[in-house]
Design an enzyme around this catalytic site. Structure first.
Site, PDB file in Angstrom:
ATOM      1  N   HIS A  23       0.791  -1.283   0.056  1.00  0.00           N
ATOM      2  CA  HIS A  23       0.073   0.034   0.072  1.00  0.00           C
ATOM      3  C   HIS A  23       0.901   1.102   0.061  1.00  0.00           C
ATOM      4  O   HIS A  23       0.776   2.250  -0.821  1.00  0.00           O
ATOM      5  CB  HIS A  23      -0.908   0.061   1.147  1.00  0.00           C
ATOM      6  N   GLU A  24       1.995   1.404   0.734  1.00  0.00           N
ATOM      7  CA  GLU A  24       2.539   2.701   1.081  1.00  0.00           C
ATOM      8  C   GLU A  24       3.623   2.540  -0.106  1.00  0.00           C
ATOM      9  O   GLU A  24       3.937   3.690  -0.572  1.00  0.00           O
ATOM     10  CB  GLU A  24       3.380   2.568   2.471  1.00  0.00           C
TER      11      GLU A  24
END
Length: 214
Positions: A23-24
Site C-alpha cells: 500500500h505505502e
C-alpha cells in the site's frame, strides 16, 4: 476453527505486512511517477516492510484487536511523505497518488483470493492446505478492510485526498481543514463501534466481487 493467539499471529503477520508495505510503496511509486520524488529519495519506494512499520499502528494496535473477541481489525503504517506541490498537476495528480494505495490493496485481495482457491482445489490432503487457506482468508480480509477504510472521504485518509482533488477550490479548502482532526474522528468512530457499521456495507460489496473471483 478456534485459534490461539500465537496461531492467529502466525496466520495474520504475513498478510498484514504485505498489505501495509505494498500500500505505502504504491503511494511512493505513484508520487514519483507524477513528479514528486520525496518518498523515493527517503527510501520509502520499497517493499522492505521495515521502512513502513509503525510500532504502534502496525504492531501494537493490530495485536490488541486480535486479543479482543469480535474486535474490528485496525492498524496503520507510517504515511509515505508526499509533496503535492511538486506534482506536475497537483490537484489532478493528487487523486491518483491517493488512489494507488487502495488499488494496491484490491489487487492483493484478488491475489489472496486466487491463492485461496488454489489451496482448496490443489492441496487437498496436504498438511499445508489449512495454514495456506487461513492465511489467504486473512489476506483477503485485511486488504479489503484497508482498501475500504482508506477510501473514507475523511482527510488525511486516501479518500479524503481524492475528495479534495475533485471538489471545487472553495469546497476543497473546507474539507482540507478537517485533516488535523481526521485521526481523532477516526479513533472516535472506532471506539464507539460506528466505524465497523459505516464500513460494513462497502466491505460487503467488495467481498462479493472477491467471492465471484474465488
Amino acid at each position: 476453527m478456534e485459534l490461539n493467539l500465537i496461531q492467529n499471529i502466525a496466520i495474520w503477520a504475513l498478510p498484514v505486512l504485505f498489505a501495509i508495505t505494498v500500500h505505502e510503496a504504491a503511494h511512493a511509486y505513484a508520487a514519483k511517477r507524477f513528479g514528486d520524488p520525496t518518498a523515493f529519495l527517503m527510501g520509502r519506494m520499497t517493499l522492505n516492510p521495515m521502512k513502513h512499520i509503525d510500532p504502534i499502528g502496525t504492531v501494537a494496535l493490530p495485536l490488541l484487536c486480535l486479543l479482543l473477541p469480535g474486535g474490528f481489525l485496525f492498524g496503520y503504517a507510517k504515511p509515505v511523505p508526499v509533496n503535492f506541490g511538486a506534482l506536475r498537476n497537483p490537484k489532478h495528480d493528487m487523486r491518483w497518488v491517493a488512489a494507488a494505495g487502495p488499488l494496491a490493496n484490491l489487487g492483493m485481495a484478488i491475489g489472496w483470493a486466487l491463492l485461496y482457491r488454489f489451496g482448496l482445489e490443489f492441496l487437498q490432503g496436504n498438511s499445508f492446505q489449512l495454514p495456506l487457506v487461513l492465511m489467504a482468508q486473512a489476506g483477503i480480509q485485511i486488504n479489503v478492510i484497508l482498501m475500504v477504510l482508506n477510501l473514507l472521504p475523511l482527510p488525511p485518509l486516501d479518500g479524503g485526498r481524492i475528495l479534495v482533488s475533485i471538489l471545487p477550490p472553495a469546497q476543497a479548502q473546507l474539507v482540507a481543514r478537517i485533516e488535523p482532526y481526521g485521526f481523532f474522528i477516526l479513533l472516535g468512530l472506532l471506539i464507539t463501534g460506528l466505524l465497523g457499521t459505516i464500513l460494513a456495507p462497502f466491505m460487503g460489496m467488495v467481498m462479493k466481487l472477491i467471492h465471484w473471483i474465488m
